[in-house]
Write a protein that holds these residues in place. Structure first.
Motif, PDB file in Angstrom:
ATOM      1  N   SER A  21      48.748  48.359  40.316  1.00  0.00           N
ATOM      2  CA  SER A  21      48.821  46.878  39.288  1.00  0.00           C
ATOM      3  C   SER A  21      49.272  45.828  40.330  1.00  0.00           C
ATOM      4  O   SER A  21      50.281  46.321  41.322  1.00  0.00           O
ATOM      5  N   CYS A  22      49.199  44.769  40.406  1.00  0.00           N
ATOM      6  CA  CYS A  22      49.569  43.441  41.115  1.00  0.00           C
ATOM      7  C   CYS A  22      49.828  42.439  40.214  1.00  0.00           C
ATOM      8  O   CYS A  22      49.169  41.891  39.418  1.00  0.00           O
ATOM      9  N   ALA A  23      51.404  42.323  40.043  1.00  0.00           N
ATOM     10  CA  ALA A  23      51.786  41.462  39.128  1.00  0.00           C
ATOM     11  C   ALA A  23      52.160  39.950  39.900  1.00  0.00           C
ATOM     12  O   ALA A  23      52.878  39.778  40.753  1.00  0.00           O
ATOM     13  N   ALA A  24      51.462  38.839  39.492  1.00  0.00           N
ATOM     14  CA  ALA A  24      51.693  37.650  40.083  1.00  0.00           C
ATOM     15  C   ALA A  24      52.814  37.024  39.125  1.00  0.00           C
ATOM     16  O   ALA A  24      52.906  37.159  37.994  1.00  0.00           O
ATOM     17  N   SER A  25      53.521  35.982  39.975  1.00  0.00           N
ATOM     18  CA  SER A  25      54.589  35.254  39.322  1.00  0.00           C
ATOM     19  C   SER A  25      54.231  33.937  38.632  1.00  0.00           C
ATOM     20  O   SER A  25      54.961  33.269  37.986  1.00  0.00           O
ATOM     21  N   ILE A  69      37.985  47.303  40.129  1.00  0.00           N
ATOM     22  CA  ILE A  69      38.712  46.114  40.233  1.00  0.00           C
ATOM     23  C   ILE A  69      38.830  45.505  38.763  1.00  0.00           C
ATOM     24  O   ILE A  69      37.611  45.119  38.267  1.00  0.00           O
ATOM     25  N   SER A  70      39.818  44.875  38.401  1.00  0.00           N
ATOM     26  CA  SER A  70      39.939  44.008  37.190  1.00  0.00           C
ATOM     27  C   SER A  70      41.248  43.275  37.078  1.00  0.00           C
ATOM     28  O   SER A  70      42.014  43.573  37.657  1.00  0.00           O
ATOM     29  N   ARG A  71      41.235  42.507  36.110  1.00  0.00           N
ATOM     30  CA  ARG A  71      42.274  41.438  35.879  1.00  0.00           C
ATOM     31  C   ARG A  71      42.512  41.220  34.604  1.00  0.00           C
ATOM     32  O   ARG A  71      41.694  41.189  33.770  1.00  0.00           O
ATOM     33  N   ASP A  72      43.831  40.888  34.239  1.00  0.00           N
ATOM     34  CA  ASP A  72      44.155  40.596  32.903  1.00  0.00           C
ATOM     35  C   ASP A  72      44.703  39.202  33.217  1.00  0.00           C
ATOM     36  O   ASP A  72      46.215  39.122  33.516  1.00  0.00           O
ATOM     37  N   ASN A  73      44.289  37.942  32.580  1.00  0.00           N
ATOM     38  CA  ASN A  73      44.738  36.922  33.004  1.00  0.00           C
ATOM     39  C   ASN A  73      46.219  36.526  32.102  1.00  0.00           C
ATOM     40  O   ASN A  73      46.964  35.897  32.729  1.00  0.00           O
ATOM     41  N   ALA A  74      46.086  37.167  30.840  1.00  0.00           N
ATOM     42  CA  ALA A  74      47.195  36.722  30.100  1.00  0.00           C
ATOM     43  C   ALA A  74      48.402  37.520  30.781  1.00  0.00           C
ATOM     44  O   ALA A  74      49.745  37.027  30.214  1.00  0.00           O
ATOM     45  N   LYS A  75      48.370  38.604  31.339  1.00  0.00           N
ATOM     46  CA  LYS A  75      49.295  39.312  32.006  1.00  0.00           C
ATOM     47  C   LYS A  75      49.450  38.805  33.382  1.00  0.00           C
ATOM     48  O   LYS A  75      50.505  39.500  33.886  1.00  0.00           O
ATOM     49  N   ASN A  76      48.928  38.012  34.034  1.00  0.00           N
ATOM     50  CA  ASN A  76      48.980  37.638  35.079  1.00  0.00           C
ATOM     51  C   ASN A  76      48.951  38.874  36.156  1.00  0.00           C
ATOM     52  O   ASN A  76      49.870  38.904  37.131  1.00  0.00           O
ATOM     53  N   THR A  77      48.086  39.829  36.026  1.00  0.00           N
ATOM     54  CA  THR A  77      48.107  41.063  36.497  1.00  0.00           C
ATOM     55  C   THR A  77      46.617  41.607  37.065  1.00  0.00           C
ATOM     56  O   THR A  77      45.523  41.358  36.449  1.00  0.00           O
ATOM     57  N   LEU A  78      46.554  42.170  38.307  1.00  0.00           N
ATOM     58  CA  LEU A  78      45.369  42.552  38.846  1.00  0.00           C
ATOM     59  C   LEU A  78      45.359  44.092  38.776  1.00  0.00           C
ATOM     60  O   LEU A  78      46.475  44.514  39.028  1.00  0.00           O
ATOM     61  N   TYR A  79      44.391  44.502  38.745  1.00  0.00           N
ATOM     62  CA  TYR A  79      44.388  46.200  38.846  1.00  0.00           C
ATOM     63  C   TYR A  79      43.489  46.731  39.546  1.00  0.00           C
ATOM     64  O   TYR A  79      42.293  46.184  40.060  1.00  0.00           O
ATOM     65  N   LEU A  80      43.782  47.939  40.260  1.00  0.00           N
ATOM     66  CA  LEU A  80      42.435  48.831  40.713  1.00  0.00           C
ATOM     67  C   LEU A  80      42.732  50.283  40.285  1.00  0.00           C
ATOM     68  O   LEU A  80      43.620  50.885  40.599  1.00  0.00           O
ATOM     69  N   GLN A  81      41.664  50.265  39.490  1.00  0.00           N
ATOM     70  CA  GLN A  81      41.753  51.869  39.004  1.00  0.00           C
ATOM     71  C   GLN A  81      40.944  52.674  39.983  1.00  0.00           C
ATOM     72  O   GLN A  81      39.717  52.380  40.555  1.00  0.00           O
ATOM     73  N   MET A  82      41.526  53.765  40.610  1.00  0.00           N
ATOM     74  CA  MET A  82      40.789  54.431  41.577  1.00  0.00           C
ATOM     75  C   MET A  82      40.719  56.033  41.020  1.00  0.00           C
ATOM     76  O   MET A  82      41.805  56.693  40.727  1.00  0.00           O
ATOM     77  N   ASN A  83      39.455  56.551  41.121  1.00  0.00           N
ATOM     78  CA  ASN A  83      39.090  57.805  40.865  1.00  0.00           C
ATOM     79  C   ASN A  83      38.676  58.441  41.712  1.00  0.00           C
ATOM     80  O   ASN A  83      38.410  57.838  42.875  1.00  0.00           O
ATOM     81  N   SER A  84      38.384  59.855  41.665  1.00  0.00           N
ATOM     82  CA  SER A  84      38.018  60.754  42.690  1.00  0.00           C
ATOM     83  C   SER A  84      38.317  60.434  43.923  1.00  0.00           C
ATOM     84  O   SER A  84      37.460  60.410  44.901  1.00  0.00           O
ATOM     85  N   LEU A  85      39.743  60.420  44.277  1.00  0.00           N
ATOM     86  CA  LEU A  85      40.455  59.980  45.424  1.00  0.00           C
ATOM     87  C   LEU A  85      40.176  61.093  46.483  1.00  0.00           C
ATOM     88  O   LEU A  85      40.021  62.289  46.258  1.00  0.00           O
ATOM     89  N   LYS A  86      40.015  60.581  47.838  1.00  0.00           N
ATOM     90  CA  LYS A  86      39.747  61.325  48.851  1.00  0.00           C
ATOM     91  C   LYS A  86      40.746  61.270  49.741  1.00  0.00           C
ATOM     92  O   LYS A  86      41.616  60.169  49.762  1.00  0.00           O
ATOM     93  N   PRO A  87      41.210  62.018  50.756  1.00  0.00           N
ATOM     94  CA  PRO A  87      42.175  61.858  51.751  1.00  0.00           C
ATOM     95  C   PRO A  87      41.941  60.802  52.471  1.00  0.00           C
ATOM     96  O   PRO A  87      42.958  60.116  52.967  1.00  0.00           O
ATOM     97  N   GLU A  88      40.791  60.200  52.977  1.00  0.00           N
ATOM     98  CA  GLU A  88      40.574  59.171  53.592  1.00  0.00           C
ATOM     99  C   GLU A  88      40.821  57.988  52.817  1.00  0.00           C
ATOM    100  O   GLU A  88      41.035  56.590  53.421  1.00  0.00           O
ATOM    101  N   ASP A  89      41.217  57.981  51.703  1.00  0.00           N
ATOM    102  CA  ASP A  89      41.884  56.639  50.886  1.00  0.00           C
ATOM    103  C   ASP A  89      43.125  56.395  51.188  1.00  0.00           C
ATOM    104  O   ASP A  89      43.715  55.526  50.568  1.00  0.00           O
TER     105      ASP A  89
END
Length: 115
Positions: A21-25, A69-89
């Motif tokens: 999550s990335c919360a903006a001011s 990647i997605s965002r919620d404008n009402a919450k001023n928040t950006l998201y990154l859902q990461m699935n099937s993670l690999k060591p190189e991530d």
């Protein structure tokens, strides 16, 4: 000025998932683009995913089909859902926001994926 604060990083096993999550001011509705970058030790910072004001998205080839990647404008928040993670991530992930000619960055959140 916009302050960006990332959260949600941590240690996971390969194949696992994390949601960053990335919360903006302030309101992010007017942003031209928002995105996630990552940087591993000794490597160049690279774009992972980006989303425009018109909800057009782009992903690095290495994460296509796994990250969303997605965002919620009402919450001023950006998201990154990461699935099937690999060591190189494994990297520090940074939130980025572009408004006009201004480029804002968060301080980063560590993601570590074990084998």
């Amino acid at each position: 000025q916009v302050q960006l604060v990332e959260s949600g990083g941590g240690l996971v096993q390969a194949g696992g998932s994390l949601r960053l999550s990335c919360a903006a001011s302030r309101n992010i509705f007017s942003s031209v683009s928002m995105g996630w970058y990552r940087q591993a030790p000794g490597k160049q910072r690279e774009l992972v995913a980006a989303i425009t004001k018109g909800d057009n998205t782009n992903y690095a080839e290495s994460v296509k089909g796994r990250f969303t990647i997605s965002r919620d404008n009402a919450k001023n928040t950006l998201y990154l859902q990461m699935n099937s993670l690999k060591p190189e991530d494994t990297a520090v992930y940074y939130c980025n926001l572009i408004v006009n000619i201004y480029n804002y960055w968060g301080q980063g959140t560590q993601v570590t994926v074990s084998s």
